[in-house]
Design a protein around this motif. Structure first.
Motif, mmCIF file in Angstrom:
data_model
loop_
_atom_site.group_PDB
_atom_site.id
_atom_site.type_symbol
_atom_site.label_atom_id
_atom_site.label_comp_id
_atom_site.label_asym_id
_atom_site.label_seq_id
_atom_site.Cartn_x
_atom_site.Cartn_y
_atom_site.Cartn_z
ATOM 1 N N THR A 19 -8.792 40.154 -7.947
ATOM 2 C CA THR A 19 -8.315 41.259 -7.109
ATOM 3 C C THR A 19 -9.499 42.065 -6.598
ATOM 4 O O THR A 19 -10.251 42.660 -7.382
ATOM 5 C CB THR A 19 -7.369 42.181 -7.902
ATOM 6 N N VAL B 212 -6.887 38.355 -4.110
ATOM 7 C CA VAL B 212 -5.966 39.383 -3.634
ATOM 8 C C VAL B 212 -6.791 40.521 -3.045
ATOM 9 O O VAL B 212 -7.665 41.079 -3.716
ATOM 10 C CB VAL B 212 -5.071 39.920 -4.775
ATOM 11 N N THR C 282 -3.228 38.001 0.120
ATOM 12 C CA THR C 282 -4.158 37.040 -0.455
ATOM 13 C C THR C 282 -5.044 36.418 0.625
ATOM 14 O O THR C 282 -4.730 36.448 1.813
ATOM 15 C CB THR C 282 -3.397 35.920 -1.186
ATOM 16 N N GLU D 58 2.211 39.350 1.466
ATOM 17 C CA GLU D 58 1.107 38.692 0.765
ATOM 18 C C GLU D 58 -0.221 39.307 1.200
ATOM 19 O O GLU D 58 -0.485 39.461 2.393
ATOM 20 C CB GLU D 58 1.106 37.195 1.061
#
Length: 319
Positions: free
Chosen positions: A177, A17, A95, A93
């Motif tokens: 993350t 992420v 990601t 998103e």
């Protein structure tokens, strides 16, 4: 037992992420528009410089050979970072696939180190041109330029392989993350819960040639250039000598300035670091071709020649 649980699945996760600019959601759409426009012009500007130097004999000199390499590096950096950043800014998103993240880490480290070395070589080229003009053709001959460019690319690749590969062996403690808008080695190291002493030492040693020696080479080259220019008898001669260096000095300042400030400052304001990273990763590749085009007489005349020949061809077809 808790440590064992934290260290489960020590390998990289399937996705990461990228927090990026999610702290400023109101900024994402305007930033998307600005980045999309800059991406298009970066691709056009750097590609056109490469093509122009290939078709125009006047630009087939050592300085433009290194400029071609700089444009190629800017294209690589832009294509590595900006497309994924645009996708993340556009949708909810944030990601990035693990393989894409690892590829970004390798490619960005490679191109950034190579560009650092290349800017030092370009400064040396300007030093030879101004301080040793009678021996310039002898020193900066074709194979010398090819060899210097190859050393820049190879040294950047070697450092990237070492730093990014060491990062792959870290334990990430199930964290995925990244507090950044792209994957880079220092950001990935921050996710580790295992000992990062080897990684930190490797980064510090790797920074010596690219973060210290390269800027020092540029500084020393321009000290000698300044001394040589001040000794020139005529003001016109001094102006012409300096005009060949101003474009490179602007590019060097835009590259090393934000980069050194970002990586040498203690951890703190992440938002400020991200905007500085955005400048030297996204906007510097856009500005480089503009600087060399707008401030360089040879490039402007080559553009006029190409555009004139094309307009004549179009008018002949119309007849």
């Amino acid at each position: 037992m808790q440590v064992t649980t934290e260290r489960q699945n020590v390998s990289f996760p399937d996705t990461f992420v990228l927090v990026g600019f999610s702290d400023h959601p109101w900024l994402e759409m305007p930033l998307f528009g600005v980045l999309l426009i800059s991406y298009i012009f970066t691709m056009i500007g750097n590609s056109s410089i490469i093509v122009l130097s290939l078709v125009e004999p006047r630009l087939q000199t050592p300085m433009y050979f290194f400029l071609d390499n700089l444009s190629l590096l800017d294209l690589c950096v832009t294509c590595t970072i900006v497309p994924q950043l645009l996708v993340n800014l556009w949708g909810p998103e944030k990601t990035i696939a693990s393989w894409s993240c690892i590829a970004q880490a390798y490619l960005f480290h490679w191109t950034s180190c190579t560009e650092s070395a290349l800017l030092a070589v370009m400064a040396f080229d300007r030093y030879v041109a101004i301080c040793c003009p009678l021996r310039y053709v002898l020193i900066m001959h074709l194979w010398a330029c090819v060899w210097l460019a190859a050393v820049c690319w190879a040294s950047g690749l070697a450092n990237s392989l070492v730093q990014a590969t060491l990062t792959l062996y870290l334990t990430l403690c199930a964290k995925n993350t990244l507090d950044h808008f792209f994957c880079e080695v220092p950001a990935l190291i921050k996710l580790a819960c295992s000992d990062t002493t080897t990684n930190d030492l490797s980064l510090a040693l790797g920074a010596i040639p690219f973060g210290i020696v390269s800027p020092l080479t540029v500084l020393i080259s321009y000290i000698f250039i300044a001394r040589a220019v001040l000794k020139l008898p005529s003001a016109e001669g001094r102006r012409k000598a300096l005009s060949t260096c101003t474009s490179h000095l602007l590019v060097v300042t835009m590259y090393f300035g934000p980069g050194m400030y970002t990586y040498l400052q203690p951890p703190g304001n992440n938002t400020q670091s991200e905007f500085l990273s955005l400048f030297y990763c996204v906007f510097t590749p856009l500005l480089n071709p503009l600087i060399y085009t707008l401030r360089n007489k040879d490039v402007k005349e080559a553009w006029k020649k190409v555009l004139t020949s094309q307009s004549k061809g179009i008018s002949l077809k119309g007849q």
